[in-house]
Write a protein that holds these residues in place. Structure first.
Motif, PDB file in Angstrom:
ATOM      1  N   LEU A   1      34.834  51.624  46.158  1.00  0.00           N
ATOM      2  CA  LEU A   1      34.472  51.668  44.736  1.00  0.00           C
ATOM      3  C   LEU A   1      34.162  53.098  44.308  1.00  0.00           C
TER       4      LEU A   1
ATOM      5  N   ARG B   1      26.479  39.874  41.678  1.00  0.00           N
ATOM      6  CA  ARG B   1      27.674  40.026  40.839  1.00  0.00           C
ATOM      7  C   ARG B   1      28.703  38.915  41.022  1.00  0.00           C
TER       8      ARG B   1
ATOM      9  N   PHE C   1      30.771  35.736  39.413  1.00  0.00           N
ATOM     10  CA  PHE C   1      31.347  35.575  38.081  1.00  0.00           C
ATOM     11  C   PHE C   1      30.608  34.440  37.389  1.00  0.00           C
TER      12      PHE C   1
ATOM     13  N   GLY D   1      34.115  45.761  38.489  1.00  0.00           N
ATOM     14  CA  GLY D   1      33.860  46.196  39.863  1.00  0.00           C
ATOM     15  C   GLY D   1      33.951  45.040  40.841  1.00  0.00           C
ATOM     16  N   ALA D   2      33.330  43.912  40.487  1.00  0.00           N
ATOM     17  CA  ALA D   2      33.367  42.744  41.367  1.00  0.00           C
ATOM     18  C   ALA D   2      34.805  42.247  41.510  1.00  0.00           C
ATOM     19  N   ALA D   3      35.578  42.316  40.426  1.00  0.00           N
ATOM     20  CA  ALA D   3      36.976  41.885  40.490  1.00  0.00           C
ATOM     21  C   ALA D   3      37.744  42.747  41.491  1.00  0.00           C
ATOM     22  N   GLU D   4      37.495  44.051  41.456  1.00  0.00           N
ATOM     23  CA  GLU D   4      38.166  44.944  42.413  1.00  0.00           C
ATOM     24  C   GLU D   4      37.813  44.574  43.839  1.00  0.00           C
TER      25      GLU D   4
END
Lengths: 294, 242
Positions: free
Chosen positions: B59, B95, B97, A178-181
């Protein structure tokens, strides 16, 4: 000297396992699925290289490149048609689909190339071999190519994932889809790319495998596929260096068991070692500790 | 308010309905954000604040209703394309990385931007968050909670968004860090950023926002200028605890 010779053979087999394990581990890391058809992509790669040499009269390099190209297209197509529609499905559904895909590939190979084993041209990728210690230790050309290929692939993948934008995007998807998107990374395209890389590597592994063990039939990929999957778990699934370490260790353990303990029990010993490792370190040798999300 | 209304409309959410399976999570939410505004969405846990932001970010997909961003209908645009259109979400729970370095996280924040811009954007972010510069090479998972929040905000800013959406930036932070984060939000506002802010800390949110909407179990209750809501008895009782 017999021990050294076994060690070299183990290193060679282990390198093949490592290259296959990379495909398993990358797909698992990015797409969070076990692609059990991966072993059969190896077999397809080997058949294409075989056809290239035997029927189409291609030079060795072109045989390998054609095999890589066909496998890349095959891997991406499999993902697109069989796995992508199941992106939201339970992991069990995806697993069963992957097993189905594995049998589909084997049966297609049976249709196209028949059940009779083909004998793979052993000198397809061989460099000249050499001997060490006054002729006591022989390193074959295939072994040399296999070990070198493994080193080059490993270095290239490490560079790709740590230095390039696309490779870093892949790590993002692996860590948090989700964060990548939200960064603008297309998850579908990243997964396709992963399958493309994994499948191209599978083609190389297929050629190397059949150069070392030159009997080619539709089931050729299954056992090495399962062993490489084991290697990936052994090293820590999802981890690229883990696949490397796991593959090499697995190959060495297998060959040494075969040489010094028992040929029949070699596979059992390999899996026993895996079980022990997982008991001591459930995430595998280099596996990442997955932290529970709060 | 009247002065604000003359500003260009940036985001317009019109009567969206969002479902999680059979659960009707958002039941007809409408609101708008104008250029250079800070708009706050406040409300209790489970009121649908994050769901609303995630839907705007692409999303989640609304079952009905429309989302208009910069005059274009973006209702069906997925998250990976929204950031290219100038909208960035700093998600709930940060969130970041965890296994990547601070610098790599910021680089990924600029994934939607041309490579030539990255260094300049990174300098800007380091200027705003000097702590991140100090920790540039550190793996993000080893940062403290406050630093991780700064990294998450810095990462969203790397995309140079026209609309920055912040989901619970104060969550889990010590009061002094909450103050710091809100100071940064104020500074961003002063430098011309447009911000849509979701917060459970209604007091803080209303103190920085121009306007606010109160979400109650999936629909908008009250709305108005933030100062007015801050002094409203019903809001005070329900969300400010006094």
């Amino acid at each position: 000297m017999a021990f050294l010779s076994s060690l070299v053979n183990g290193l060679s087999l282990g390198s093949i396992y490592a290259i296959i394990a990379l495909g398993y581990t990358m797909v698992y890391g990015i797409a969070k699925m076990l692609n059990f058809a991966h072993g059969d992509v190896i077999m397809v790669g080997a058949y294409i290289a075989f056809c290239g040499a035997q029927y189409w009269g291609l030079p060795p390099v072109m045989c390998v490149l054609t095999a890589m190209l066909v496998c890349t297209v095959l891997g991406v197509t499999i993902e697109r048609l069989a796995y992508r529609p199941l992106r939201q499905a339970t992991s069990l559904a995806v697993l069963i689909t992957a097993i189905g895909m594995s049998y589909l590939l084997q049966n297609l190979a049976l249709q196209i190339w028949g059940a009779n084993p083909k004998s793979f041209p052993v000198d397809l990728v061989a460099l000249p071999g050499f001997t060490l210690f006054g002729g006591q230790l022989r390193i074959s050309g295939v072994t040399l190519v296999t070990v070198l290929a493994n080193i080059v692939i490993m270095a290239a993948l490490t560079f790709f994932t740590s230095r390039t934008k696309l490779g870093k995007a892949m790590r993002c998807v692996s860590e948090d889809r989700g964060a990548a998107e939200l960064m603008g990374i297309s998850v579908n395209r990243t997964i396709s790319l992963t399958f493309a890389i994994g499948s191209a590597l599978a083609a190389i592994a297929g050629v190397l495998l059949c150069s070392a063990y030159p009997t080619l039939q539709p089931t050729t990929g299954s056992m090495p596929g399962i062993k490489a999957f084991t290697a990936a778990v052994f090293g820590g699934i999802g981890s690229i260096p883990g696949a490397m370490v796991g593959g090499l260790l697995l190959g060495i353990i297998e060959i040494l068991s075969r040489a010094y303990i028992s040929t029949e029990l070699a596979d059992a010993i390999v899996f026993a070692v895996l079980i022990v490792v997982l008991l001591v370190k459930p995430t595998g040798l280099l596996g990442k500790q997955v932290r529970e999300k709060v | 308010m009247s002065e604000m209304n003359q500003q260009e409309l940036l985001l317009k959410v019109n009567d969206i309905h969002v479902y999680y399976g059979a659960i009707h999570a958002i039941k007809g939410v409408s609101f708008e954000v104008r250029k250079n505004e800070i708009v706050a969405l406040i409300g209790a846990n489970g009121a649908g604040k994050s769901t609303t932001l995630n839907t705007v970010a692409g999303l989640l997909k609304p079952r009905s209703g429309t989302i208009t961003f910069k005059g274009e209908n973006v209702t069906a645009v997925p998250a990976s394309k929204m950031v290219f259109r100038g909208l960035a979400l700093c998600p709930e729970g940060r969130r970041i990385f965890q296994q990547m370095t601070v610098r790599e996280n910021l680089e990924m924040g600029a994934y939607s931007r041309p490579n030539a811009e990255i260094e300049q954007a990174m300098e800007n972010v380091f200027g705003r968050f000097p702590r991140l510069k100090e920790r540039e090479k550190q793996v993000a998972g080893t940062l403290s909670g406050g630093e991780q929040q700064m990294l998450a905000m810095g990462r969203a800013l790397m995309a140079r968004p026209e609309l920055l959406m912040l989901d619970e930036p104060s969550m889990g932070l010590a009061p002094i860090l909450v103050e710091q984060i809100f100071d940064i939000i104020r500074e961003l506002h002063e430098s011309g950023a447009t911000i849509l802010l979701v917060e459970q800390n209604a007091q803080m949110a209303l103190s920085v926002a121009d306007r606010a909407y109160v979400l109650e179990t999936g629909s908008i209750g009250m709305s108005g200028p933030a100062k007015q809501l801050l002094n409203d008895d019903a809001v005070r009782r329900a969300y400010l605890g006094h």
